[in-house]
Design a protein around this motif. Structure first.
Motif, PDB file in Angstrom:
ATOM      1  N   SER A  56       0.827  -1.212   0.000  1.00  0.00           N
ATOM      2  CA  SER A  56       0.000   0.000   0.000  1.00  0.00           C
ATOM      3  C   SER A  56       0.854   1.251   0.000  1.00  0.00           C
ATOM      4  O   SER A  56       1.993   1.265   0.503  1.00  0.00           O
ATOM      5  N   GLN A  58       0.150   3.908   1.715  1.00  0.00           N
ATOM      6  CA  GLN A  58       0.255   4.400   3.088  1.00  0.00           C
ATOM      7  C   GLN A  58       1.440   3.761   3.809  1.00  0.00           C
ATOM      8  O   GLN A  58       2.200   4.435   4.505  1.00  0.00           O
ATOM      9  N   GLY A  78      -5.857  11.509  -5.914  1.00  0.00           N
ATOM     10  CA  GLY A  78      -6.362  10.377  -5.144  1.00  0.00           C
ATOM     11  C   GLY A  78      -5.271   9.715  -4.324  1.00  0.00           C
ATOM     12  O   GLY A  78      -5.497   9.306  -3.178  1.00  0.00           O
ATOM     13  N   ASP A  81      -4.447  11.971  -1.348  1.00  0.00           N
ATOM     14  CA  ASP A  81      -5.488  11.827  -0.330  1.00  0.00           C
ATOM     15  C   ASP A  81      -5.332  10.516   0.430  1.00  0.00           C
ATOM     16  O   ASP A  81      -5.562  10.446   1.647  1.00  0.00           O
ATOM     17  N   ASP A  82      -4.912   9.482  -0.270  1.00  0.00           N
ATOM     18  CA  ASP A  82      -4.759   8.158   0.339  1.00  0.00           C
ATOM     19  C   ASP A  82      -3.631   8.132   1.371  1.00  0.00           C
ATOM     20  O   ASP A  82      -3.734   7.448   2.391  1.00  0.00           O
TER      21      ASP A  82
END
Length: 269
Positions: A56, A58, A78, A81-82
């Motif tokens: 991921s 993040q 996007g 934002d993630d």
């Protein structure tokens, strides 16, 4: 030494990865990569097994101090934002065409992340990239120098004001595609004349490579280099005349103008 994370392992992301590792600017253990395509990560892991691969964006952002956003422009907001919750204290590099520094700062609002806009090209994969680095940056001097070193390791770099970036995208960022088309066309002509295709590709590619090196290393104007090949009444001037009749230079300029205009449109969306 900072740990660098690449979000996106497509053509440009993997080119930067291979370029900076091939130049030994970073150790593989100091780099992490993530991508939505499991296949791409598996292919890279076989080639570069010591790099860290994560599932991921993040997780990658939490592991690294400097993040290179190597995703398509329409996905960039996007992705930001993630990873927003993991951006504290991070330095973010964007390679997205059409994304201005103002757009990056707007997307990063509410975080204390710094940002830098760059425009590389795919020859970074073989250490012959050309990267424009925007002089309008919120990076610290240390981070700016470190980021410049990444792209220096991939080829050549130039620091330019952002107002020139639409032209940069046209003449450098997108231009490998035009060059590949020219090599293909030259090779097809060679095949038509009876050359084996593999030989034709090699000869066409080497002709462009050698010609480019002559421009870079000699400092001679390209027109003078062209004139030196065109013997009076010879074969080369016949080809040059035909290219001029077909609008060769105008077609290239028009194509790059269209590319730059598309970049301007993207910057306003």
């Amino acid at each position: 030494m900072k740990r660098v994370g690449l979000i996106g392992a497509g053509n440009m992301g993997s080119a930067i990865l291979r370029g900076m590792l091939a130049a030994d600017y970073l150790r593989p253990t100091d780099v992490a990569v993530c991508d939505v395509s499991r296949r791409k990560l598996e292919e890279l892991s076989r080639e570069l097994p010591s790099v860290t691969y994560v599932d991921s964006a993040q997780e990658l952002t939490s592991l690294c101090q400097m993040i290179i956003l190597a995703v398509k422009p329409n996905y960039l907001r996007g992705v930001i934002d993630d990873i927003r919750g993991a951006l504290h204290g991070k330095a973010v590099i964007s390679i997205a065409a059409g994304w201005t520094v103002e757009m990056l700062e707007d997307a990063l609002e509410g975080t204390d992340a710094t940002c830098l806009r760059v425009m590389p090209n795919t020859p970074a994969m073989v250490g012959e990239g050309m990267t424009a680095i925007c002089d309008n940056s919120t990076f610290s001097k240390e981070d700016f120098a470190f980021a410049k070193g990444i792209f220096d390791a991939c080829g050549r770099t130039v620091i330019l004001p952002e107002r020139l970036f639409d032209g940069v995208i046209a003449i450098s960022g997108s231009s490998p595609a035009y060059v590949f088309m020219m090599i293909e066309a030259m090779a097809d002509a060679g095949v038509k004349e009876g050359l084996p295709r593999a030989c034709a590709y090699e000869m066409a590619a080497q002709a462009l490579l050698g010609s480019a090196l002559m421009v870079l290393q000699s400092g001679t104007h390209p027109a003078s280099l062209k004139d030196a090949v065109c013997s009076p009444g010879g074969t080369t001037i016949e080809a040059v005349e035909m290219l001029e009749r077909r609008g060769f230079r105008a077609a290239i300029m028009d194509a790059m103008g269209a590319c730059a205009e598309k970049s301007r449109i993207m910057s306003k969306q």
